[in-house]
Scaffold this active site. Sequence first.
Site, PDB file in Angstrom:
ATOM      1  N   HIS A  26       7.812  -2.024  -4.310  1.00 26.71           N
ATOM      2  CA  HIS A  26       6.921  -3.111  -3.859  1.00 26.71           C
ATOM      3  C   HIS A  26       6.914  -3.064  -2.325  1.00 26.71           C
ATOM      4  O   HIS A  26       6.596  -2.028  -1.741  1.00 26.71           O
ATOM      5  CB  HIS A  26       7.453  -4.422  -4.459  1.00 26.71           C
ATOM      6  CG  HIS A  26       6.559  -5.617  -4.378  1.00 26.71           C
ATOM      7  ND1 HIS A  26       5.237  -5.554  -3.969  1.00 26.71           N
ATOM      8  CD2 HIS A  26       6.787  -6.945  -4.651  1.00 26.71           C
ATOM      9  CE1 HIS A  26       4.720  -6.776  -4.004  1.00 26.71           C
ATOM     10  NE2 HIS A  26       5.639  -7.636  -4.408  1.00 26.71           N
ATOM     11  N   HIS A  57      -0.805   2.599  -6.918  1.00 25.93           N
ATOM     12  CA  HIS A  57      -0.852   1.148  -7.053  1.00 25.93           C
ATOM     13  C   HIS A  57      -1.200   0.802  -8.488  1.00 25.93           C
ATOM     14  O   HIS A  57      -1.986   1.501  -9.115  1.00 25.93           O
ATOM     15  CB  HIS A  57      -1.923   0.565  -6.111  1.00 25.93           C
ATOM     16  CG  HIS A  57      -1.706  -0.880  -5.829  1.00 25.93           C
ATOM     17  ND1 HIS A  57      -2.129  -1.863  -6.679  1.00 25.93           N
ATOM     18  CD2 HIS A  57      -1.093  -1.493  -4.795  1.00 25.93           C
ATOM     19  CE1 HIS A  57      -1.796  -3.034  -6.168  1.00 25.93           C
ATOM     20  NE2 HIS A  57      -1.157  -2.846  -5.031  1.00 25.93           N
ATOM     21  N   ASP A  76       1.242  -0.078   2.202  1.00 28.42           N
ATOM     22  CA  ASP A  76       2.477   0.267   2.898  1.00 28.42           C
ATOM     23  C   ASP A  76       2.394   1.577   3.671  1.00 28.42           C
ATOM     24  O   ASP A  76       3.229   1.833   4.533  1.00 28.42           O
ATOM     25  CB  ASP A  76       3.638   0.351   1.889  1.00 28.42           C
ATOM     26  CG  ASP A  76       4.128  -1.028   1.486  1.00 28.42           C
ATOM     27  OD1 ASP A  76       4.176  -1.898   2.362  1.00 28.42           O
ATOM     28  OD2 ASP A  76       4.427  -1.235   0.306  1.00 28.42           O
TER      29      ASP A  76
END
Length: 378
Positions: A222, A261, A315
């Site tokens: 995450h 994702h 990210d």
Amino acid sequence: MTTATFAKGLEGIVAAETQMSFINGQKGILEYVGIAIGDLSSHSTFEETVFLLWNLRLPTKSELEAFTKSLRANYALPKGFNDRIRTLPKDAQPMHVLRTLVSELALYDTNPNANDLEAAREKSLRVLGMAPTMVAAFDRYRRGLDAVAPDTSLTFAENFMYMLNGEKPTETMARAFDICMILHADHGLNNSTFTARVIISTLSDIYSALTGAVGSLRGPLHGGANEGVMHMLNEIPSLDAVEPYIMGKIERKEKIMGFGHRVYKAKDPRATDLQKLAKQLAEDTGNSDLYAKSNAIEKIMERELAAKGIYPNVDFYSATTYHCIGLKLDLFTPMFALSRLAGWSGHILEQLDGNRLFRPTAQYVGPHDVPYTPMGDR
Ligand code: ACO
């Protein structure tokens, strides 16, 4: 009772309703309350975005001023809290520190369990206002420095950088930080948001729900992935080494951090925005090699794994961006958390407004009719 179906990782299960963010994973669209994320990152501020998420509309000028004022009124920590932060082990990881301190804020609240909507808003604002102060104070203490008191004339982003570095950031850096805050503020029913909603659905308290969410975000699958991306970039010695490094990982079936994702099967629109920011900041701060390596990784990943729907997520380029802003590696995920507090709190408000306890079912796959074996016969 409806017929139970099992979806590992709850993939595809609709577990809540939200009016905050909309995601179209196939087309790579993200909107907050209907407004495209790119419009918000270009024109809005973090403070305005938080108001939008908590009120489901943009504020008027005076509403934004009042909201900003009340957020700033929460920058300062409760009396005695700095002493507590000073006692924490200097080598503790900042995400563990943040999780612990969000929880401890409840101990400095005379009515910590109140979770009517008004109290929930006040406590959300309190945690949002104080979290940057806690992270910055810890970072300074571990470096053997004194904490810098918050400055209520500064924006959320400016103030955090000021408290970390002891000097006000340049306009470019403050804006870059603010954009990162906007981009990370909310994202549907991601794992940490779900965690917050699950906890508050027991009518527990805001501090417990936010503490759980910080714990969830820390995981490398995450929010912790941004630190993983930076480790990877540091491990790759040069631009020429990118191809063998990434191909080696793909061949060994290792995951490349910052890619893939659950919802997006196209490029995450936040990655598109962060890429632009990373490129500019890398040029401005003499980190073009870092951007070049990131860009080369993206090209290889596109060639090798785009057919599987694996693209950069939020990210990936945030790692280069944060590095160029001057953040230490172990503050990358806390920075994400500071922003996502906005989303978690908004979801807590949504959950409380028409709450129903989360209580799914597990499919039992173990044996039945097993005779009890006395201790001596085992
Ligand atoms: N690199 C290489 N292969 C990948 C990657 C990746 N980053 N992500 C997924 N895959 C592959 C898997 O190996 C799997 O392949 P297989 O079908 O041949 O076994 C397939 O894609 C599906 O992967 P899952 O892990 O089952 O997909 P899931 O939806 O459960 O996971 C997740 C999504 C956890 C984000 C995953 O893509 C991942 O681990 N990415 C790396 C960590 C990361 O960047 N996390 C940040 C996500 S954004 C956020 O949370 C803020």
